[in-house]
Motif scaffolding. Structure first.
Motif, PDB file in Angstrom:
ATOM      1  N   SER A 577       0.815  -1.214   0.000  1.00 13.74           N
ATOM      2  CA  SER A 577       0.000   0.000   0.000  1.00 13.74           C
ATOM      3  C   SER A 577       0.849   1.265   0.000  1.00 13.74           C
ATOM      4  N   ASP A 578       2.144   1.143   0.197  1.00 11.70           N
ATOM      5  CA  ASP A 578       3.010   2.328   0.282  1.00 11.70           C
ATOM      6  C   ASP A 578       3.384   2.783  -1.126  1.00 11.70           C
ATOM      7  N   VAL A 643      -3.272  -2.705  -3.833  1.00 11.47           N
ATOM      8  CA  VAL A 643      -3.939  -2.449  -2.565  1.00 11.47           C
ATOM      9  C   VAL A 643      -3.726  -0.990  -2.193  1.00 11.47           C
ATOM     10  N   LYS A 644      -4.756  -0.406  -1.598  1.00 10.87           N
ATOM     11  CA  LYS A 644      -4.684   0.963  -1.111  1.00 10.87           C
ATOM     12  C   LYS A 644      -5.000   0.960   0.379  1.00 10.87           C
ATOM     13  N   ALA A 645      -4.280   1.801   1.124  1.00 10.61           N
ATOM     14  CA  ALA A 645      -4.536   1.862   2.564  1.00 10.61           C
ATOM     15  C   ALA A 645      -4.023   3.169   3.120  1.00 10.61           C
ATOM     16  N   SER A 653      -9.047  -0.144   7.876  1.00 11.24           N
ATOM     17  CA  SER A 653      -9.524  -0.721   6.621  1.00 11.24           C
ATOM     18  C   SER A 653      -8.460  -0.626   5.538  1.00 11.24           C
ATOM     19  N   PHE A 654      -8.660  -1.354   4.474  1.00 13.09           N
ATOM     20  CA  PHE A 654      -7.811  -1.285   3.283  1.00 13.09           C
ATOM     21  C   PHE A 654      -8.685  -1.642   2.089  1.00 13.09           C
ATOM     22  N   THR A 655      -8.198  -1.300   0.913  1.00 10.79           N
ATOM     23  CA  THR A 655      -8.976  -1.510  -0.301  1.00 10.79           C
ATOM     24  C   THR A 655      -8.191  -2.342  -1.303  1.00 10.79           C
ATOM     25  N   LEU A 656      -8.763  -3.468  -1.698  1.00  7.33           N
ATOM     26  CA  LEU A 656      -8.164  -4.306  -2.735  1.00  7.33           C
ATOM     27  C   LEU A 656      -8.500  -3.731  -4.097  1.00  7.33           C
ATOM     28  N   GLU A 663     -12.765  -2.333  -7.122  1.00  7.83           N
ATOM     29  CA  GLU A 663     -12.163  -2.165  -5.811  1.00  7.83           C
ATOM     30  C   GLU A 663     -13.085  -2.726  -4.736  1.00  7.83           C
ATOM     31  N   ARG A 664     -12.459  -3.243  -3.686  1.00 10.19           N
ATOM     32  CA  ARG A 664     -13.239  -3.813  -2.588  1.00 10.19           C
ATOM     33  C   ARG A 664     -12.586  -3.410  -1.273  1.00 10.19           C
ATOM     34  N   THR A 665     -13.343  -2.714  -0.441  1.00 13.15           N
ATOM     35  CA  THR A 665     -12.827  -2.272   0.850  1.00 13.15           C
ATOM     36  C   THR A 665     -13.146  -3.312   1.914  1.00 13.15           C
TER      37      THR A 665
END
Length: 667
Positions: A577-578, A643-645, A653-656, A663-665
């Motif tokens: 996510s970074d 991935v986003k976070a 939470s995080f988002t695929l 996207e799926r949180t």
């Protein structure tokens, strides 16, 4: 004991012997139980100066009572034919040509004279010299002699052991680890081999009265050394096993009753001293856990072979220790390679366990490879004291399996690997680690001990460093690990924290890791999410590296993702996510530091092979959260794009980002 020279006729030729240190006069007058009727004439013979007569009385008693009718009966009566006999002859032939091996590294003593202090290894590996004096090659000669009757085996054995007597005088005051030939671990281990060897060779006409006296003088010296130089940990179990063998097999020694009581007392106490309540031995090394089991089993089996009442505390104490391997079991029937331990064959251990505990359906299931019994009634599991966390989808060979290290530092053989994570899925090892290597001072040895050989985090180029300040205390065996764990059909979650600092001065950065195992996300195969939270007591910038060691595969790196293709449609997709981090493959590098290697063991230099090692490199100030998604797949069905976070450590939470762009949180 006084150091004296005494004359002894070696079986094949007369020699002037320098050892053992104890003289026959001392042995017959101080260390032998002459209240035994068959030995009662020895004091009078010694008083009359009839040493040969005393030796004959003693040797006759040994030959009459040597327990080869019960001890190792199956081994002594094993039949060899065809390829097995040819292989045994080949191995024995090498030994009879004085080609001996230690630590897997052979050496040819070309002059047929063994130098027991020699170290011929390329790296001066001390274990080679020490372990040479475990003498396993003599057991091969005994087996060969039993199968063929070839007296050359006895001649060579007598020559070699006589040279060992001469060169390896028992130390009078040296500590347990001192000298090349008399470390207490070797003294304990070789008592098993020696008892088998003498049972096989005693029938030979070359084994004279004089030789038997000399041999059992050394046996007494072994007992004296083991009784008075006890250590701890797995060493102690080997010492006690060896000492107890002496007392049970050779009760004609005066000290046998006291040595036996001492050994049994400590064997009983060590279960509570060395074994966590969840069954793991306190060195937390898979191999040494097995060493402890094996030595308890050796004692238990010896009582059974001699038809003595077995110590039930051993049967009771071992059940949880066997269960450790079941709970750790990888889908291919091994275990993770924890600390200085290798992967254990769970089925092999369970074949023994199933005999001791016939009521255990899980032991029987592993022992028979699923033909009998039943698999355990749990899947993912935690060791609350040992801190090991195991994730699994099933007990099938194609299961998705993961291991997280939330363990305390333990008693010995430790690696700096807190929060390490490894994975196996769909019949392939995906995430691996540096494993183990010989105990030398090489770059490879330093590597396997280090944080950088494991799938965890380095900070500012520094490793974890619990070793600097941690000291084991006896009460630690009852302290639970700092691990949180929960399991449900949809997800399993484990969390632990490393807070003992990095580098020589233990720089005060804390690493908090949570591993989520998501098993029922719609449209997705089971996968892992690793949430790392880093925090420092100031706002100065710090660098971090998150290491991911992959088994051999085709690696592709694309921005904040990497994918490993392991063949047969099996792969691992990973994303960080970074967004500011850089992913670099450090496969097989020596500079600026040793990284990206898997040790192998061949007995020579360069014993390591390169493996793909994507390393996520980034920075943080104060505190930061990094989310890594690890998505194992088969049939080529990679569903992960990214991935986003939120980097805020308080975020949950995080988002695929899925392969189709959706996207799926996930909370």
């Amino acid at each position: 004991m006084k150091r004296q020279l005494f004359a002894v006729i070696a079986c094949a030729a007369a020699v002037c012997a320098a050892g053992p240190r104890t003289t026959p006069e001392e042995f017959f007058t101080k260390h032998l139980d002459t209240s035994i009727p068959a030995l009662s004439s020895i004091p009078a013979k010694m008083a009359a100066g009839d040493l040969a007569g005393a030796e004959k009385v003693f040797a006759d008693h040994v030959r009459a009572t040597l327990r080869n009718d019960a001890l190792n009966k199956d081994w002594l009566e094993r039949k060899y034919e065809g390829k097995a006999l040819r292989a045994l002859k080949r191995r024995a032939g090498e030994i009879m040509d004085y080609r001996l091996s230690s630590c897997g590294m052979p050496h040819h003593f070309t002059d047929h004279k063994v130098d027991w202090d020699l170290n011929p290894t390329f790296n001066k590996y001390k274990e080679w010299t020490w372990q040479l004096s475990r003498h396993p090659f003599w057991t091969t000669l005994a087996e060969y002699y039993t199968a063929t009757g070839d007296e050359k085996a006895v001649t060579v054995w007598i020559d070699m052991i006589s040279s060992w007597f001469d060169q390896a005088l028992v130390p009078e005051k040296a500590g347990p680890g001192a000298t090349h030939c008399w470390r207490t671990i070797e003294a304990g281990i070789r008592m098993t081999g020696w008892s088998r060897q003498i049972a096989a060779f005693a029938k030979s006409p070359q084994v004279t009265d004089e030789f038997l006296t000399r041999y059992f003088i050394s046996i007494w010296e072994h007992g004296w050394r083991l009784r008075n130089n006890s250590t701890h940990g797995n060493w102690l179990l080997m010492e006690l096993h060896g000492l107890l063998r002496i007392t049970l097999l050779y009760p004609f020694l005066n000290d046998a009753p006291e040595w036996k009581a001492y050994a049994l007392k400590l064997l009983g106490e060590e279960f509570s001293r060395q074994v966590y309540p969840d069954g793991f031995q306190y060195e937390l090394a898979t191999g040494y856990h097995g060493v402890v089991i094996s030595n308890y089993l050796g004692v238990f089996d010896l009582y059974e072979q001699l038809e003595l009442e077995k110590p039930e505390f051993i049967r009771k104490g071992l059940e949880k220790m066997f269960e450790v391997y079941v709970r750790l079991a990888t889908p291919n029937g091994g275990t993770p390679t924890l600390n200085d331990g290798g992967s254990m064959d769970v089925a092999r251990w369970c074949r023994t366990a199933a005999k001791l505990y016939p009521q255990r359906a899980d032991f029987r299931w592993f022992a028979t490879e699923g033909k009998e019994g039943a698999p355990p009634d749990y899947l993912s599991t935690v060791f609350p004291w040992a801190g090991a966390v195991v994730f699994r989808t099933s007990w099938a060979k194609d299961a998705v399996w993961g291991y997280m290290d939330a363990s305390p530092f333990g008693r010995g053989h430790q690696h700096e690997d807190k929060l390490n994570f490894v994975m196996r899925a769909y019949g392939k090892q995906l995430l691996t680690e540096g494993g183990n290597y010989m105990y030398d001072s090489s770059d490879c040895r330093k590597y396997v001990l280090s944080t950088r050989a494991h799938n965890t985090i380095r900070v500012d180029g520094f490793e974890q460093n619990r070793r600097r300040t941690y000291r084991w205390k006896d009460e630690d065996i009852n302290v639970k690990a700092d691990v949180e764990f929960s399991a449900s059909p949809a997800r399993d979650v484990a969390r632990s924290v490393y807070k003992d600092g990095y580098g020589p001065q233990q720089k005060p950065v804390t690493h908090d890791r949570t591993v989520l195992f998501l098993k029922e996300e719609p449209g997705l195969a089971p996968f892992f999410v690793v949430v790392d939270r880093l925090s420092a007591p100031n706002d100065r910038p710090h660098a971090f590296e998150i290491m991911w060691h992959l088994e051999t595969c085709q690696l592709a790196i694309d921005g904040q993702t990497f994918t490993g293709d392991f063949g047969d449609g099996v792969g691992l997709a990973a994303a960080t996510s970074d967004a500011s981090a850089k992913i670099t493959d450090m496969k097989g590098q020596h500079e600026p530091y040793f990284q990206g290697w898997m040790p192998i063991w061949k007995g020579g230099p360069h014993e390591h092979r390169p493996i793909p090692t994507p390393v996520v490199q980034g920075t943080f100030s104060g505190a930061k959260r990094i989310v890594t998604v690890l998505y194992p797949y088969r049939d080529g069905k990679n569903m992960l794009r990214g991935v986003k976070a939120d980097p805020d450590p308080q975020a949950t939470s995080f988002t695929l980002v899925l392969a189709d762009g959706t996207e799926r949180t996930i909370q």
